[in-house]
Design a protein around this motif. Structure first.
Motif, mmCIF file in Angstrom:
data_model
loop_
_atom_site.group_PDB
_atom_site.id
_atom_site.type_symbol
_atom_site.label_atom_id
_atom_site.label_comp_id
_atom_site.label_asym_id
_atom_site.label_seq_id
_atom_site.Cartn_x
_atom_site.Cartn_y
_atom_site.Cartn_z
ATOM 1 N N ASN A 1 26.619 17.710 54.113
ATOM 2 C CA ASN A 1 27.421 18.167 52.983
ATOM 3 C C ASN A 1 28.869 18.436 53.379
ATOM 4 O O ASN A 1 29.754 18.515 52.535
ATOM 5 N N ASP A 2 29.120 18.614 54.699
ATOM 6 C CA ASP A 2 30.474 18.908 55.170
ATOM 7 C C ASP A 2 31.215 17.656 55.612
ATOM 8 O O ASP A 2 32.394 17.724 55.948
ATOM 9 N N ARG A 3 30.524 16.517 55.645
ATOM 10 C CA ARG A 3 31.169 15.308 56.146
ATOM 11 C C ARG A 3 31.825 14.494 55.036
ATOM 12 O O ARG A 3 32.198 13.349 55.242
ATOM 13 N N ARG A 4 31.960 15.062 53.867
ATOM 14 C CA ARG A 4 32.677 14.357 52.805
ATOM 15 C C ARG A 4 34.180 14.536 53.001
ATOM 16 O O ARG A 4 34.638 15.222 53.910
ATOM 17 N N GLY A 5 34.965 13.913 52.119
ATOM 18 C CA GLY A 5 36.405 13.921 52.266
ATOM 19 C C GLY A 5 37.022 15.299 52.094
ATOM 20 O O GLY A 5 36.393 16.246 51.601
ATOM 21 N N LEU A 6 38.275 15.389 52.512
ATOM 22 C CA LEU A 6 39.007 16.648 52.458
ATOM 23 C C LEU A 6 39.943 16.619 51.251
ATOM 24 O O LEU A 6 40.905 15.846 51.206
ATOM 25 N N ALA A 7 39.679 17.456 50.256
ATOM 26 C CA ALA A 7 40.491 17.491 49.043
ATOM 27 C C ALA A 7 41.779 18.265 49.286
ATOM 28 O O ALA A 7 41.760 19.373 49.826
ATOM 29 N N GLU B 1 36.030 11.388 56.390
ATOM 30 C CA GLU B 1 34.680 11.031 56.854
ATOM 31 C C GLU B 1 34.575 9.556 57.198
ATOM 32 O O GLU B 1 33.613 9.134 57.866
ATOM 33 N N GLN B 2 35.567 8.758 56.782
ATOM 34 C CA GLN B 2 35.583 7.328 57.079
ATOM 35 C C GLN B 2 36.263 7.086 58.420
ATOM 36 O O GLN B 2 37.353 7.586 58.677
ATOM 37 N N GLU B 3 35.623 6.302 59.253
ATOM 38 C CA GLU B 3 36.210 5.998 60.561
ATOM 39 C C GLU B 3 37.219 4.868 60.481
ATOM 40 O O GLU B 3 38.160 4.800 61.279
ATOM 41 N N PRO C 1 40.391 2.819 59.506
ATOM 42 C CA PRO C 1 41.722 3.036 58.913
ATOM 43 C C PRO C 1 41.912 2.259 57.616
ATOM 44 O O PRO C 1 42.592 2.749 56.698
ATOM 45 N N GLN C 2 41.323 1.087 57.510
ATOM 46 C CA GLN C 2 41.466 0.307 56.294
ATOM 47 C C GLN C 2 40.809 1.008 55.116
ATOM 48 O O GLN C 2 41.379 1.067 54.014
ATOM 49 N N ARG C 3 39.619 1.557 55.316
ATOM 50 C CA ARG C 3 38.951 2.275 54.225
ATOM 51 C C ARG C 3 39.695 3.560 53.865
ATOM 52 O O ARG C 3 39.734 3.952 52.691
ATOM 53 N N GLN C 4 40.281 4.206 54.862
ATOM 54 C CA GLN C 4 41.081 5.393 54.583
ATOM 55 C C GLN C 4 42.269 5.042 53.692
ATOM 56 O O GLN C 4 42.589 5.757 52.738
ATOM 57 N N LEU C 5 42.929 3.913 54.007
ATOM 58 C CA LEU C 5 44.067 3.482 53.206
ATOM 59 C C LEU C 5 43.623 3.059 51.808
ATOM 60 O O LEU C 5 44.273 3.401 50.805
ATOM 61 N N GLU C 6 42.521 2.331 51.709
ATOM 62 C CA GLU C 6 42.024 1.893 50.402
ATOM 63 C C GLU C 6 41.700 3.083 49.513
ATOM 64 O O GLU C 6 41.955 3.066 48.299
ATOM 65 N N SER C 7 41.158 4.145 50.095
ATOM 66 C CA SER C 7 40.832 5.338 49.322
ATOM 67 C C SER C 7 42.100 6.002 48.777
ATOM 68 O O SER C 7 42.150 6.419 47.611
ATOM 69 N N ILE C 8 43.126 6.081 49.607
ATOM 70 C CA ILE C 8 44.393 6.671 49.165
ATOM 71 C C ILE C 8 45.020 5.839 48.045
ATOM 72 O O ILE C 8 45.464 6.366 47.022
#
Length: 406
Positions: free
Chosen positions: A238-244, A274-276, A278-285
């Motif tokens: 439950n703690d490994r989700r994204g940081l709001a 929670e995503q390792e 970098p591409q997924r991190q950018l896509e989420s943003i």
């Protein structure tokens, strides 16, 4: 907000400008500011009766000598630490709530100008607009001289077809993040550093993202690397989700920017720590900060701003500053290039954001000319801020791998 802070200075906001060249005399700086105040009438306003409204200073106007001051330092002194101390100086409530301090003596060919104000007097965009007026070519309208448009531009009203309903409120608790678990000390540290603008632009060009989106993606990777245990598989699921986080959205229309007061909404954005990848991190943003979503959020904020009562605003404030729902504030400021002080160029523009009551850390990004600068203001309970800077650079290098090699 001021009532909940440890002292009044916790609600001070401003910016530090690093200027190349020998420092001017205090008299010449005061003369310059006095000559530009007519283009920034916001600087003539002060608190009115029982702090219920703003009113212009009557009589002879603003006493510039009371607002423009200096702080001489010994050679090689820590100028940034001195400027951070300036931000904590009190602002007398019986006159306009702003001050400009010339910090000099630490170098022969460089000096700082530190502008500070109270957050109820101006927000971050207002501070930027004021400094662009004092040291650039901008001119501000008199506060309150133009009404808020009743109708927002067309794109702001349009509803996207394939996106879920977006209330714009943090309804779910964010991940448990270790840097904000300790008790607040009420003592703060300011750190600033420059990000590699060439890498930012290269990644933005190759991916189609904006420079600001790349900055936020690099911050996502940096936070993951900074506190790896918070995102490891050993942490509770439950703690490994994204940081709001909270991203301020400017509600002012360009034609009514008097730069007085606060006119911002808060856009919740989840950093995919929670995503390792970098591409997924950018896509989420990119997905969360599309222009359509920001325009829709701005239009809703403008509509609510006209009718919102104080009790409702207070409830929203409590939620937006609760680190259990929004871990911190991350804001971006774009500054007009080419600012000068009596002919000397402004080399760096460093924002000094306020740390809202209950918050542990706030991050401000500035785009000034070709430079992108990060400012971190954190309570002293937050550990290893210097390592966060290193992690940010490393995360940006990881995003650089998304660019095609020649």
């Amino acid at each position: 907000m001021a009532e909940q802070g440890a002292d009044e200075s916790h609600m001070h906001i401003g910016a530090i400008m690093r200027v190349d060249g020998p420092p001017p005399s205090l008299a010449s700086l005061r003369d310059h500011v006095a000559g530009r105040i007519q283009h920034a009438p916001v600087l003539e306003y002060r608190l009115g009766h029982r702090r219920r409204w703003w009113e212009p200073v009557s009589g002879l106007g603003v006493d510039v000598a009371a607002h423009v001051e200096e702080m001489p330092l010994r050679p090689s002194a820590d100028a940034l630490a001195a400027a951070a101390a300036v931000m904590r100086r009190p602002l007398p409530p019986d006159r306009p709530l702003w001050a400009l301090t010339l910090v000099h003596g630490y170098a022969s060919d460089q000096y700082l100008l530190c502008y500070r104000t109270h957050h109820m007097f101006q927000d971050g965009m207002s501070v930027t607009a004021t400094l662009e007026t004092l040291f650039g070519n901008r001119r501000l309208a008199r506060p309150g001289s133009r009404p808020i448009p009743r109708k927002a531009p067309g794109p702001a009203k349009a509803k996207p077809k394939h996106q879920p309903f977006d209330l714009g409120l943090p309804l779910r608790r964010c991940a448990r993040w270790s840097p904000i678990r300790g008790p607040l000390t009420r003592h703060r540290t300011l750190r600033t550093f420059e990000l590699d603008s060439r890498t930012l632009e290269a990644v933005a060009h190759s991916t189609g993202a904006s420079v600001n989106q790349v900055c936020l993606a690099a911050l996502t990777g940096a936070l993951r690397a900074w506190t790896p245990r918070d995102w490891s598989r050993t942490a509770p699921a439950n703690d490994r989700r994204g940081l709001a986080v909270a991203m301020p959205v400017n509600l002012r229309s360009p034609d009514r920017d008097g730069a007085l007061g606060n006119h911002v909404a808060v856009l919740p954005v989840v950093l995919a720590c929670e995503q390792e990848s970098p591409q997924r991190q950018l896509e989420s943003i990119v997905a969360q900060t599309q222009a359509r979503r920001i325009l829709r959020h701005r239009a809703r904020g403008r509509a609510l701003e006209r009718f919102m009562s104080y009790p409702v605003a207070r409830v929203l404030f409590t939620r937006f500053t609760d680190p259990c729902y929004l871990a911190m504030v991350v804001t971006t400021v774009r500054v007009a290039p080419g600012l000068t002080v009596l002919g000397s160029p402004v080399r760096d523009f460093l924002p000094c954001p306020p740390l809202a009551p209950g918050q542990h850390i706030v991050i401000a990004l500035t785009q000034y000319g070709p430079k992108v600068t990060a400012s971190l203001l954190a309570d002293n309970v937050v550990p290893e801020l210097d390592r966060l800077e290193a992690c940010w650079h490393q995360a940006l290098a990881g995003l650089q791998r998304l660019t095609p090699t020649k």
